[in-house]
Design a protein around this motif. Structure first.
Motif, short mmCIF file in Angstrom:
data_model
loop_
_atom_site.label_atom_id
_atom_site.label_comp_id
_atom_site.label_asym_id
_atom_site.label_seq_id
_atom_site.Cartn_x
_atom_site.Cartn_y
_atom_site.Cartn_z
N ASN A 167 -4.18 13.25 3.89
CA ASN A 167 -3.11 12.98 2.93
C ASN A 167 -2.06 12.04 3.51
OD1 ASN A 167 -4.27 14.58 0.95
ND2 ASN A 167 -3.22 16.45 1.65
N MET A 168 -1.72 12.30 4.77
CA MET A 168 -0.75 11.42 5.42
C MET A 168 -1.29 10.01 5.54
SD MET A 168 1.99 13.12 5.95
CE MET A 168 2.83 12.02 7.07
N GLN A 169 -2.59 9.92 5.86
CA GLN A 169 -3.21 8.60 5.96
C GLN A 169 -3.22 7.89 4.61
OE1 GLN A 169 -7.06 8.75 7.68
NE2 GLN A 169 -7.31 6.54 7.83
N LEU A 170 -3.59 8.68 3.56
CA LEU A 170 -3.58 8.09 2.21
C LEU A 170 -2.16 7.69 1.81
CD1 LEU A 170 -6.06 10.48 0.36
CD2 LEU A 170 -6.46 8.10 1.02
N LYS A 171 -1.21 8.57 2.16
CA LYS A 171 0.18 8.26 1.84
C LYS A 171 0.62 6.98 2.55
CE LYS A 171 3.96 9.67 -0.24
NZ LYS A 171 4.04 9.87 -1.69
N GLN A 203 1.72 3.63 0.79
CA GLN A 203 3.01 3.02 1.12
C GLN A 203 2.82 1.58 1.59
OE1 GLN A 203 5.90 4.60 0.55
NE2 GLN A 203 6.98 2.70 1.06
N SER A 204 1.72 1.35 2.34
CA SER A 204 1.44 -0.02 2.80
C SER A 204 1.15 -0.93 1.62
CB SER A 204 0.25 0.00 3.76
OG SER A 204 0.54 0.77 4.90
N ILE A 259 2.22 -0.45 -1.44
CA ILE A 259 3.49 -0.66 -2.15
C ILE A 259 4.34 -1.70 -1.43
CG2 ILE A 259 5.67 0.45 -2.78
CD1 ILE A 259 4.04 3.02 -3.28
N ASP A 260 4.39 -1.57 -0.10
CA ASP A 260 5.16 -2.55 0.68
C ASP A 260 4.58 -3.95 0.52
OD1 ASP A 260 6.76 -0.49 1.52
OD2 ASP A 260 5.73 -0.20 3.45
N ALA A 261 3.22 -4.02 0.49
CA ALA A 261 2.59 -5.34 0.33
C ALA A 261 2.92 -5.93 -1.04
CB ALA A 261 1.08 -5.21 0.52
N ARG A 262 2.89 -5.05 -2.08
CA ARG A 262 3.21 -5.54 -3.42
C ARG A 262 4.67 -5.99 -3.49
NH1 ARG A 262 -0.07 -1.16 -5.26
NH2 ARG A 262 1.82 0.11 -5.64
N GLU A 263 5.54 -5.22 -2.85
CA GLU A 263 6.95 -5.60 -2.85
C GLU A 263 7.14 -6.95 -2.16
OE1 GLU A 263 9.52 -4.25 -4.31
OE2 GLU A 263 8.31 -2.63 -5.18
N LYS A 264 6.40 -7.11 -1.06
CA LYS A 264 6.51 -8.39 -0.36
C LYS A 264 6.01 -9.54 -1.23
CE LYS A 264 6.17 -6.61 4.36
NZ LYS A 264 5.38 -6.60 5.60
N GLU A 265 4.88 -9.27 -1.95
CA GLU A 265 4.34 -10.31 -2.82
C GLU A 265 5.32 -10.62 -3.95
OE1 GLU A 265 1.70 -12.18 -2.60
OE2 GLU A 265 1.06 -11.27 -0.70
#
Length: 263
Positions: free
Chosen positions: A196-200, A204-205, A207-213
């Motif tokens: 779960n932590m890995q999926l989380k 999150q990665s 989401i961060d990538a989309r935010e960066k895009e």
């Protein structure tokens, strides 16, 4: 010798005379040593040793001498006694040693009395042995019963101990089973938590990538707008022909549909 029934009275009279004569002689001998005038002469004739013996017995009563006359048994009486002995031996009422002792007695009456006594003693001895045997058998039976009881108690104790050991083993197995299940569940929960932590982290990665895009696209549009604005200002200042921005605006470069995703 013994006599038949017809002459029995003659024989009994002769025996009485002989016994009475013997008693009179014994009494007379004692009287001679005590009252006679020729006691010293009599003592010299029989000797000092015999005189001393007679002096010892002169104070005795007639019954102390024990004068008895017994007739020797005839063949018929011997045969009857032997028949009684053989019958007692055949029934095992007496032993061979008892039969020998009885045959050595010449008095038929005493022999029969001894035979009765031996039989009675043998019966008492056998009864005593039988009682001892019964007591031994009873004791053995009690010991066997006690041993059986002890064996049964030991068997019950062993069965109880075996059942207790089995129940204890079952309980330990259940505890080990529950412990293993607990450890397995903890391991699965830890692994699930890690997944779960890995999926989380992956989400999150993303989401961060989309935010960066998004930020990158936004910066690009702002830069493009600034460029167009600068060109429009320059076109107005220099009175240049109109600039066509549609080709650039129709391009989808730098445009991401993820910008419309809800945040």
């Amino acid at each position: 010798l013994n006599s038949n029934v017809a002459t029995r009275h003659i024989l009994n009279g002769s025996l009485y005379i002989t016994r009475t004569l013997a008693e009179c002689l014994a009494v007379r001998t004692a009287d001679v040593l005590k009252y006679a005038d020729f006691a010293d002469e009599f003592a010299m004739q029989i000797g000092k040793f015999n005189t001393a013996i007679l002096n010892d017995i002169k104070e005795l009563y007639i019954y102390d001498f024990g004068i008895f006359i017994e007739l020797a048994p005839d063949e018929e009486q011997k045969a009857m006694l032997e028949q009684n002995i053989q019958m007692a031996l055949s029934k095992q009422d007496i032993n061979l040693e008892d039969a020998i002792d009885i045959r050595e007695i010449h008095n038929i009456k005493m022999a029969n009395q001894l035979l009765k006594l031996k039989r009675k003693r043998k019966q008492e001895q056998e009864q005593q042995q039988q009682m001892q045997m019964q007591q031994m058998q009873a004791q053995q039976q009690m010991e066997i019963t006690q041993m059986k009881s002890q064996a049964e108690q030991q068997k019950v104790a062993m069965e109880t101990e075996s059942k207790m050991a089995l129940e204890k083993a079952k309980a330990e197995y259940e505890v080990q089973k529950l412990t293993a299940e607990k450890e397995l569940k903890l391991a699965l929960m830890a692994e699930e938590f890690a997944y779960n932590m890995q999926l989380k982290g992956m989400e999150q990665s993303q989401i961060d990538a989309r935010e960066k895009e998004k930020e990158k696209g936004k910066s690009k549009r702002i830069s493009q707008q600034s460029t167009q604005t600068s060109k429009m200002i320059e076109q107005k200042k220099n009175d240049l022909p109109a600039i066509d921005f549609e080709s650039n605006e129709d391009s989808l470069d730098g445009f991401d549909m993820a910008e419309f995703d809800p945040r």
